[in-house]
Design an enzyme around this catalytic site. Sequence first.
Site, PDB file in Angstrom:
ATOM      1  N   SER A  98      52.903  93.365  11.015  1.00  0.00           N
ATOM      2  CA  SER A  98      53.623  93.964   9.890  1.00  0.00           C
ATOM      3  C   SER A  98      53.938  92.853   8.893  1.00  0.00           C
ATOM      4  O   SER A  98      54.071  91.679   9.286  1.00  0.00           O
ATOM      5  CB  SER A  98      54.941  94.581  10.386  1.00  0.00           C
ATOM      6  OG  SER A  98      55.780  94.900   9.298  1.00  0.00           O
ATOM      7  N   TYR A 133      63.191  93.685  15.155  1.00  0.00           N
ATOM      8  CA  TYR A 133      61.835  94.071  14.744  1.00  0.00           C
ATOM      9  C   TYR A 133      61.141  92.923  14.004  1.00  0.00           C
ATOM     10  O   TYR A 133      59.994  92.578  14.304  1.00  0.00           O
ATOM     11  CB  TYR A 133      61.907  95.326  13.865  1.00  0.00           C
ATOM     12  CG  TYR A 133      60.558  95.851  13.440  1.00  0.00           C
ATOM     13  CD1 TYR A 133      59.745  96.527  14.343  1.00  0.00           C
ATOM     14  CD2 TYR A 133      60.086  95.671  12.139  1.00  0.00           C
ATOM     15  CE1 TYR A 133      58.496  97.013  13.955  1.00  0.00           C
ATOM     16  CE2 TYR A 133      58.854  96.149  11.745  1.00  0.00           C
ATOM     17  CZ  TYR A 133      58.066  96.823  12.660  1.00  0.00           C
ATOM     18  OH  TYR A 133      56.831  97.301  12.281  1.00  0.00           O
ATOM     19  N   ALA A 189      61.731  89.755  14.165  1.00  0.00           N
ATOM     20  CA  ALA A 189      61.430  88.658  15.099  1.00  0.00           C
ATOM     21  C   ALA A 189      60.236  89.009  15.982  1.00  0.00           C
ATOM     22  O   ALA A 189      59.383  88.165  16.270  1.00  0.00           O
ATOM     23  CB  ALA A 189      62.653  88.353  15.953  1.00  0.00           C
ATOM     24  N   SER A 190      60.150  90.284  16.394  1.00  0.00           N
ATOM     25  CA  SER A 190      59.024  90.678  17.264  1.00  0.00           C
ATOM     26  C   SER A 190      57.697  90.528  16.523  1.00  0.00           C
ATOM     27  O   SER A 190      56.706  90.073  17.094  1.00  0.00           O
ATOM     28  CB  SER A 190      59.206  92.117  17.774  1.00  0.00           C
ATOM     29  OG  SER A 190      58.944  93.073  16.758  1.00  0.00           O
ATOM     30  N   LYS A 191      57.680  90.878  15.246  1.00  0.00           N
ATOM     31  CA  LYS A 191      56.428  90.797  14.484  1.00  0.00           C
ATOM     32  C   LYS A 191      56.095  89.343  14.140  1.00  0.00           C
ATOM     33  O   LYS A 191      54.924  88.960  14.112  1.00  0.00           O
ATOM     34  CB  LYS A 191      56.506  91.669  13.230  1.00  0.00           C
ATOM     35  CG  LYS A 191      56.607  93.173  13.535  1.00  0.00           C
ATOM     36  CD  LYS A 191      55.387  93.709  14.274  1.00  0.00           C
ATOM     37  CE  LYS A 191      55.461  95.209  14.508  1.00  0.00           C
ATOM     38  NZ  LYS A 191      54.281  95.769  15.177  1.00  0.00           N
ATOM     39  N   ASN A 198      48.240  98.288  19.157  1.00  0.00           N
ATOM     40  CA  ASN A 198      48.907  98.888  17.986  1.00  0.00           C
ATOM     41  C   ASN A 198      50.310  99.415  18.299  1.00  0.00           C
ATOM     42  O   ASN A 198      51.171  99.448  17.416  1.00  0.00           O
ATOM     43  CB  ASN A 198      48.021 100.024  17.454  1.00  0.00           C
ATOM     44  CG  ASN A 198      48.784 100.975  16.561  1.00  0.00           C
ATOM     45  OD1 ASN A 198      49.009 100.701  15.389  1.00  0.00           O
ATOM     46  ND2 ASN A 198      49.228 102.103  17.121  1.00  0.00           N
TER      47      ASN A 198
HETATM   48  N1  LIG Z   1      54.831 102.950   9.787  1.00  0.00           N
HETATM   49  C1  LIG Z   1      54.982 101.811   9.137  1.00  0.00           C
HETATM   50  O1  LIG Z   1      55.453 101.773   7.993  1.00  0.00           O
HETATM   51  C2  LIG Z   1      54.531 100.512   9.795  1.00  0.00           C
HETATM   52  C3  LIG Z   1      54.496  99.365   8.986  1.00  0.00           C
HETATM   53  C4  LIG Z   1      54.085  98.166   9.553  1.00  0.00           C
HETATM   54  C5  LIG Z   1      53.715  98.115  10.876  1.00  0.00           C
HETATM   55  N2  LIG Z   1      53.779  99.241  11.646  1.00  0.00           N
HETATM   56  C6  LIG Z   1      53.392  99.124  13.042  1.00  0.00           C
HETATM   57  O2  LIG Z   1      52.357 100.032  13.312  1.00  0.00           O
HETATM   58  C7  LIG Z   1      52.373 100.373  14.693  1.00  0.00           C
HETATM   59  C8  LIG Z   1      52.304 101.878  14.837  1.00  0.00           C
HETATM   60  O3  LIG Z   1      53.450 102.435  14.215  1.00  0.00           O
HETATM   61  P1  LIG Z   1      53.469 103.918  13.625  1.00  0.00           P
HETATM   62  O4  LIG Z   1      54.131 103.853  12.314  1.00  0.00           O
HETATM   63  O5  LIG Z   1      52.124 104.554  13.746  1.00  0.00           O
HETATM   64  O6  LIG Z   1      54.510 104.570  14.664  1.00  0.00           O
HETATM   65  P2  LIG Z   1      54.478 105.991  15.419  1.00  0.00           P
HETATM   66  O7  LIG Z   1      55.820 106.139  16.051  1.00  0.00           O
HETATM   67  O8  LIG Z   1      53.993 107.055  14.503  1.00  0.00           O
HETATM   68  O9  LIG Z   1      53.389 105.765  16.552  1.00  0.00           O
HETATM   69  C9  LIG Z   1      53.590 104.807  17.541  1.00  0.00           C
HETATM   70  C10 LIG Z   1      52.993 105.295  18.843  1.00  0.00           C
HETATM   71  O10 LIG Z   1      53.202 104.274  19.834  1.00  0.00           O
HETATM   72  C11 LIG Z   1      53.655 104.891  21.026  1.00  0.00           C
HETATM   73  N3  LIG Z   1      54.472 103.955  21.803  1.00  0.00           N
HETATM   74  C12 LIG Z   1      55.736 103.528  21.513  1.00  0.00           C
HETATM   75  N4  LIG Z   1      56.163 102.720  22.480  1.00  0.00           N
HETATM   76  C13 LIG Z   1      55.164 102.618  23.392  1.00  0.00           C
HETATM   77  C14 LIG Z   1      55.028 101.936  24.615  1.00  0.00           C
HETATM   78  N5  LIG Z   1      56.017 101.206  25.124  1.00  0.00           N
HETATM   79  N6  LIG Z   1      53.849 102.041  25.282  1.00  0.00           N
HETATM   80  C15 LIG Z   1      52.857 102.806  24.803  1.00  0.00           C
HETATM   81  N7  LIG Z   1      52.930 103.502  23.651  1.00  0.00           N
HETATM   82  C16 LIG Z   1      54.080 103.405  22.963  1.00  0.00           C
HETATM   83  C17 LIG Z   1      54.480 106.084  20.556  1.00  0.00           C
HETATM   84  O11 LIG Z   1      54.626 107.046  21.581  1.00  0.00           O
HETATM   85  C18 LIG Z   1      53.668 106.568  19.366  1.00  0.00           C
HETATM   86  O12 LIG Z   1      52.700 107.518  19.746  1.00  0.00           O
HETATM   87  C19 LIG Z   1      53.634  99.723  15.261  1.00  0.00           C
HETATM   88  O13 LIG Z   1      53.303  98.508  15.900  1.00  0.00           O
HETATM   89  C20 LIG Z   1      54.475  99.473  14.045  1.00  0.00           C
HETATM   90  O14 LIG Z   1      55.380  98.393  14.212  1.00  0.00           O
HETATM   91  C21 LIG Z   1      54.172 100.430  11.123  1.00  0.00           C
END
Ligand SMILES: NC(=O)c1ccc[n+]([C@@H]2O[C@H](COP(=O)([O-])OP(=O)(O)OC[C@H]3O[C@@H](n4cnc5c(N)ncnc54)[C@H](O)[C@@H]3O)[C@@H](O)[C@H]2O)c1
Length: 274
Positions: free
Chosen positions: A143, A156, A158-160, A91
């Site tokens: 995402s 971002y 491209a990564s997804k 995640n």
């Molecule tokens: N929030 C959104 O709107 C959204 C939408 C689509 C997808 N996402 C995806 O959901 C996932 C979680 O995002 P979120 O919104 O909960 O973000 P967030 O920042 O609230 O939580 C992400 C967590 O990942 C940890 N993290 C970051 N880089 C890391 C690394 N290199 N190694 C280990 N841990 C690491 C951070 O410390 C944090 O605790 C991500 O992959 C994000 O791309 C989020």
Amino acid sequence: MAGLAGRSAIVTGAGNGIGRAITERLLHEGMNVVGVDVEREALDRLETELGSVHAGRLTTVQADISRREDVDRAVRSCVEQHRRLDLFVANAGIADAEPCLRISEESWRRIIDVNLTGTFFCVQAAARVMVPQRHGAIVVTSSTNAWFVESNMWHYNASKGGIDALVRSAALDLGQYGIRVNSVQPSMVRTRASFVTDDPQFAPKYLERVPLGRFARPEEIASIVAFLASEESSYITGQAIVADGGLTLGIYLPLPAEPLPGSARAAQRHDISH
Ligand SMILES: NC(=O)c1ccc[n+]([C@@H]2O[C@H](COP(=O)([O-])OP(=O)(O)OC[C@H]3O[C@@H](n4cnc5c(N)ncnc54)[C@H](O)[C@@H]3O)[C@@H](O)[C@H]2O)c1
């Protein structure tokens, strides 16, 4: 959900947002969870707030998923504690939005390193344990940006997009070992990583395009992960479940002032006028 209680899971990005909600949900389902995060303070908070409620079933590992040795260490920790790894939730991820012509190589590489290469390390390390077990589920947080892109987020997006191809590739190759690999694709979720949800100007404008009229809560994404992890989804692999409140379904139009040419309504009007 069926088949989760007593099993063991690793969740990356467990310290905040969606990962934290997933961790909470899996503990609630009776799983043993190893929470992984790069931020030690976030893991300490997690242990304090959830560890006492789910005595002995939550442990944490500070690790950066963009480093293969860190990911391997987290997997080893789970196997040493629980003798197996039933679920890996990849995640953790980062994002940024910056003027597209000024995205630096460093910025591009960091996002690709964490989101795509890091997820590859996670999926491969999990598979290396799961193949001999002949059992396992891997769920990745992708995402809608994988295909419904947002402006100034080339790295971002491209990564997804890459994660999507990785999920399908892993599902194709690992199915024969009883391992399912799927992803969840949220659009906008209320977490610290979303700079849109609390923007007083832009948030209402964004929500005009969302049929359900609101942003997602992290718990709503965790429900999908629990489903994809459980036996309830036992014949699903290589798929992405979109959780976007309807955002990507289509576009609202105004009603036309007149019935459109050739339509039944236009013909009726014609009849009446004669
Ligand atoms: N929030 C959104 O709107 C959204 C939408 C689509 C997808 N996402 C995806 O959901 C996932 C979680 O995002 P979120 O919104 O909960 O973000 P967030 O920042 O609230 O939580 C992400 C967590 O990942 C940890 N993290 C970051 N880089 C890391 C690394 N290199 N190694 C280990 N841990 C690491 C951070 O410390 C944090 O605790 C991500 O992959 C994000 O791309 C989020």
